[in-house]
Design an enzyme around this catalytic site. Structure first.
Site, PDB file in Angstrom:
ATOM      1  N   HIS A  67       0.816  -1.223   0.000  1.00 32.48           N
ATOM      2  CA  HIS A  67       0.000   0.000   0.000  1.00 32.48           C
ATOM      3  C   HIS A  67       0.850   1.273   0.000  1.00 32.48           C
ATOM      4  O   HIS A  67       0.492   2.259  -0.640  1.00 32.48           O
ATOM      5  CB  HIS A  67      -0.995  -0.018   1.171  1.00 32.48           C
ATOM      6  CG  HIS A  67      -2.082  -1.044   0.976  1.00 32.48           C
ATOM      7  ND1 HIS A  67      -2.150  -2.218   1.691  1.00 32.48           N
ATOM      8  CD2 HIS A  67      -3.122  -1.083   0.090  1.00 32.48           C
ATOM      9  CE1 HIS A  67      -3.195  -2.933   1.269  1.00 32.48           C
ATOM     10  NE2 HIS A  67      -3.789  -2.268   0.302  1.00 32.48           N
ATOM     11  N   GLU A  91     -10.133  -3.038   1.265  1.00 26.31           N
ATOM     12  CA  GLU A  91      -9.667  -3.211   2.653  1.00 26.31           C
ATOM     13  C   GLU A  91      -9.585  -1.896   3.421  1.00 26.31           C
ATOM     14  O   GLU A  91      -9.563  -1.877   4.649  1.00 26.31           O
ATOM     15  CB  GLU A  91      -8.272  -3.858   2.697  1.00 26.31           C
ATOM     16  CG  GLU A  91      -8.107  -5.164   1.979  1.00 26.31           C
ATOM     17  CD  GLU A  91      -7.455  -4.974   0.613  1.00 26.31           C
ATOM     18  OE1 GLU A  91      -7.882  -4.069  -0.138  1.00 26.31           O
ATOM     19  OE2 GLU A  91      -6.532  -5.729   0.285  1.00 26.31           O
ATOM     20  N   ASP A 111     -15.698   1.077  -4.285  1.00 29.93           N
ATOM     21  CA  ASP A 111     -15.489  -0.371  -4.420  1.00 29.93           C
ATOM     22  C   ASP A 111     -16.834  -1.027  -4.712  1.00 29.93           C
ATOM     23  O   ASP A 111     -17.841  -0.719  -4.079  1.00 29.93           O
ATOM     24  CB  ASP A 111     -14.879  -0.961  -3.138  1.00 29.93           C
ATOM     25  CG  ASP A 111     -14.308  -2.346  -3.388  1.00 29.93           C
ATOM     26  OD1 ASP A 111     -13.068  -2.501  -3.355  1.00 29.93           O
ATOM     27  OD2 ASP A 111     -15.103  -3.296  -3.646  1.00 29.93           O
ATOM     28  N   ASP A 143     -19.883   0.342  -8.785  1.00 29.81           N
ATOM     29  CA  ASP A 143     -18.929   0.049  -9.850  1.00 29.81           C
ATOM     30  C   ASP A 143     -18.116   1.317 -10.171  1.00 29.81           C
ATOM     31  O   ASP A 143     -18.697   2.378 -10.443  1.00 29.81           O
ATOM     32  CB  ASP A 143     -19.728  -0.415 -11.071  1.00 29.81           C
ATOM     33  CG  ASP A 143     -18.841  -0.655 -12.282  1.00 29.81           C
ATOM     34  OD1 ASP A 143     -17.623  -0.872 -12.091  1.00 29.81           O
ATOM     35  OD2 ASP A 143     -19.369  -0.622 -13.409  1.00 29.81           O
ATOM     36  N   ASP A 161      -6.750   0.480  -7.366  1.00 31.29           N
ATOM     37  CA  ASP A 161      -6.396  -0.650  -6.492  1.00 31.29           C
ATOM     38  C   ASP A 161      -7.443  -1.736  -6.707  1.00 31.29           C
ATOM     39  O   ASP A 161      -8.182  -2.113  -5.812  1.00 31.29           O
ATOM     40  CB  ASP A 161      -6.377  -0.169  -5.031  1.00 31.29           C
ATOM     41  CG  ASP A 161      -5.831  -1.225  -4.084  1.00 31.29           C
ATOM     42  OD1 ASP A 161      -5.170  -2.174  -4.542  1.00 31.29           O
ATOM     43  OD2 ASP A 161      -6.075  -1.097  -2.871  1.00 31.29           O
ATOM     44  N   PRO A 170     -14.866  -8.593 -11.681  1.00 29.20           N
ATOM     45  CA  PRO A 170     -15.617  -7.352 -11.872  1.00 29.20           C
ATOM     46  C   PRO A 170     -14.721  -6.184 -12.280  1.00 29.20           C
ATOM     47  O   PRO A 170     -15.223  -5.120 -12.628  1.00 29.20           O
ATOM     48  CB  PRO A 170     -16.257  -7.107 -10.497  1.00 29.20           C
ATOM     49  CG  PRO A 170     -15.459  -7.902  -9.521  1.00 29.20           C
ATOM     50  CD  PRO A 170     -14.897  -9.067 -10.283  1.00 29.20           C
TER      51      PRO A 170
HETATM   52  N1  SAM Z   1      -4.116  -5.629  -3.665  1.00 29.75           N
HETATM   53  C1  SAM Z   1      -5.038  -6.142  -4.603  1.00 29.75           C
HETATM   54  C2  SAM Z   1      -4.421  -6.979  -5.666  1.00 29.75           C
HETATM   55  O1  SAM Z   1      -3.259  -7.305  -5.530  1.00 29.75           O
HETATM   56  O2  SAM Z   1      -5.103  -7.348  -6.620  1.00 29.75           O
HETATM   57  C3  SAM Z   1      -6.191  -5.250  -4.922  1.00 29.75           C
HETATM   58  C4  SAM Z   1      -6.878  -4.937  -3.619  1.00 29.75           C
HETATM   59  S1  SAM Z   1      -8.519  -4.519  -3.458  1.00 29.75           S
HETATM   60  C5  SAM Z   1      -9.132  -5.727  -2.324  1.00 29.75           C
HETATM   61  C6  SAM Z   1      -9.356  -4.929  -4.937  1.00 29.75           C
HETATM   62  C7  SAM Z   1     -10.800  -4.449  -4.894  1.00 29.75           C
HETATM   63  O3  SAM Z   1     -11.240  -4.115  -6.214  1.00 29.75           O
HETATM   64  C8  SAM Z   1     -11.806  -5.443  -4.349  1.00 29.75           C
HETATM   65  O4  SAM Z   1     -12.274  -5.027  -3.090  1.00 29.75           O
HETATM   66  C9  SAM Z   1     -12.905  -5.495  -5.414  1.00 29.75           C
HETATM   67  O5  SAM Z   1     -14.210  -5.565  -4.868  1.00 29.75           O
HETATM   68  C10 SAM Z   1     -12.658  -4.182  -6.146  1.00 29.75           C
HETATM   69  N2  SAM Z   1     -13.227  -4.125  -7.493  1.00 29.75           N
HETATM   70  C11 SAM Z   1     -13.143  -5.047  -8.489  1.00 29.75           C
HETATM   71  N3  SAM Z   1     -13.825  -4.618  -9.568  1.00 29.75           N
HETATM   72  C12 SAM Z   1     -14.333  -3.400  -9.276  1.00 29.75           C
HETATM   73  C13 SAM Z   1     -15.134  -2.450  -9.981  1.00 29.75           C
HETATM   74  N4  SAM Z   1     -15.577  -2.704 -11.211  1.00 29.75           N
HETATM   75  N5  SAM Z   1     -15.443  -1.298  -9.354  1.00 29.75           N
HETATM   76  C14 SAM Z   1     -15.026  -1.043  -8.092  1.00 29.75           C
HETATM   77  N6  SAM Z   1     -14.291  -1.914  -7.366  1.00 29.75           N
HETATM   78  C15 SAM Z   1     -13.945  -3.073  -7.945  1.00 29.75           C
END
Ligand code: SAM
Length: 295
Positions: A67, A91, A111, A143, A161, A170
């Protein structure tokens, strides 16, 4: 420590023939959200881990490496850090790092998965460390693509992220030329767009290079940087995009002045780490310079 045959294992593949095994001490949650398979487990070496669709997202033990690397070079190089947008970041640790800079007036995090955000608040509070309750935080469950299509604000820093853009993820629709153009339209003058940009492992950097090549159509400077993330057991890459600044050339004085303005101490990032992050091995420089696939 019990003998290995008594453990349950979480197995992550870095290639079809390579695996990293994490012993599972505890399962905090395992299930499916509307968007993805979600697990929160405890492990002896890395502590708690968030896993989405079988991919480690971050671990308690080393999440600051990931991070701080994602957030601080971009923030250090941006002309204006008052308005920041995070795409994904469930997170809350990316939010935490941004809000350590007191000059940030508002940080919007979008998110798609409310379950991931809720589980993070419940089981992983060390990640957000109070950031969700900061009055400067605007957390939207939705989204990120739909948000950016409606939103008219401009941001000094946009931080992606998101999960890996795999076919069923997604996040898949957020990695293409049209979306890269949309993101640029949301950046303020002198702004920086930074993204987690897949693995930079020697056998598997083609997706990273594809992202870099596509982004070069949109920005004067697209800098690759990477670090080893122990919980991922691989080198992880990022891209910093700007028309104003090549982050690879950001000077030590600027980095140290920015880090000195942050609340609390960094764990990983300072001007020495900055040089290391942006010093790429020859094979990666060659691959990035070569022509090849784009989105
Ligand atoms: N550190 C991570 C990695 O190495 O891939 C990424 C961390 S973070 C948990 C990724 C986040 O992206 C998830 O919480 C997921 O729900 C979110 N996410 C995926 N697609 C998305 C979208 N279309 N819009 C918003 N958030 C999204």
């Amino acid at each position: 420590m019990p003998k290995t045959e008594h453990w349950q294992w979480y197995v992550e593949e870095s290639a079809p023939t390579e695996q990293h095994h994490h012993a599972i001490e505890r399962v905090y949650f395992e299930g499916r959200s509307q968007f993805q398979q979600v697990a929160v487990i405890g492990t002896p070496v890395f502590g708690k881990m968030l896993i989405l669709d079988g991919d480690t997202q971050s671990s308690q033990g080393d999440e600051k490496i990931y991070h701080e690397t994602l957030v601080h070079p971009a923030m250090a190089g941006a002309a204006d850090r008052s308005e920041v947008l995070i795409l994904g970041g469930g997170e809350g640790a990316t939010l935490r790092e941004v809000l350590r800079y007191s000059g940030t007036k508002r940080c919007t995090m979008v998110d798609i998965d409310g379950l991931v955000v809720e589980l993070s608040k419940q089981h992983l509070p060390e990640w957000s460390d109070g950031a969700f309750d900061d009055p400067r935080a605007r957390v939207i469950v939705g989204d990120a693509l739909a948000f950016m299509r409606d939103d008219r604000d401009r941001y000094g820093v946009v931080i992606s992220d998101l999960t890996e853009p795999l076919e069923d993820s997604p996040s898949n629709l957020l990695f293409n030329d049209g979306v890269f153009r949309l993101i640029k339209s949301r950046l303020a003058d002198g702004g920086v767009y930074v993204l987690q940009a897949s693995t930079a492992s020697f056998h598997n950097y083609s997706l990273h290079c594809k992202m870099a090549r596509t982004l070069r159509r949109h920005y004067a400077h697209v800098a690759s940087f990477f670090t080893y993330v122990p919980a991922f057991d691989t080198d992880w890459a990022f891209l910093a995009c700007s028309d104003r600044i090549d982050l690879a050339t950001l000077g030590a004085d600027a980095v140290d002045a920015y880090c000195g303005a942050l609340r609390g101490d960094n764990f990983f990032y300072d001007s020495v780490t900055h040089r290391r992050l942006f010093s790429l091995p020859l094979y990666l420089r060659r691959a990035l310079a070569a022509t090849g696939d784009t989105f």
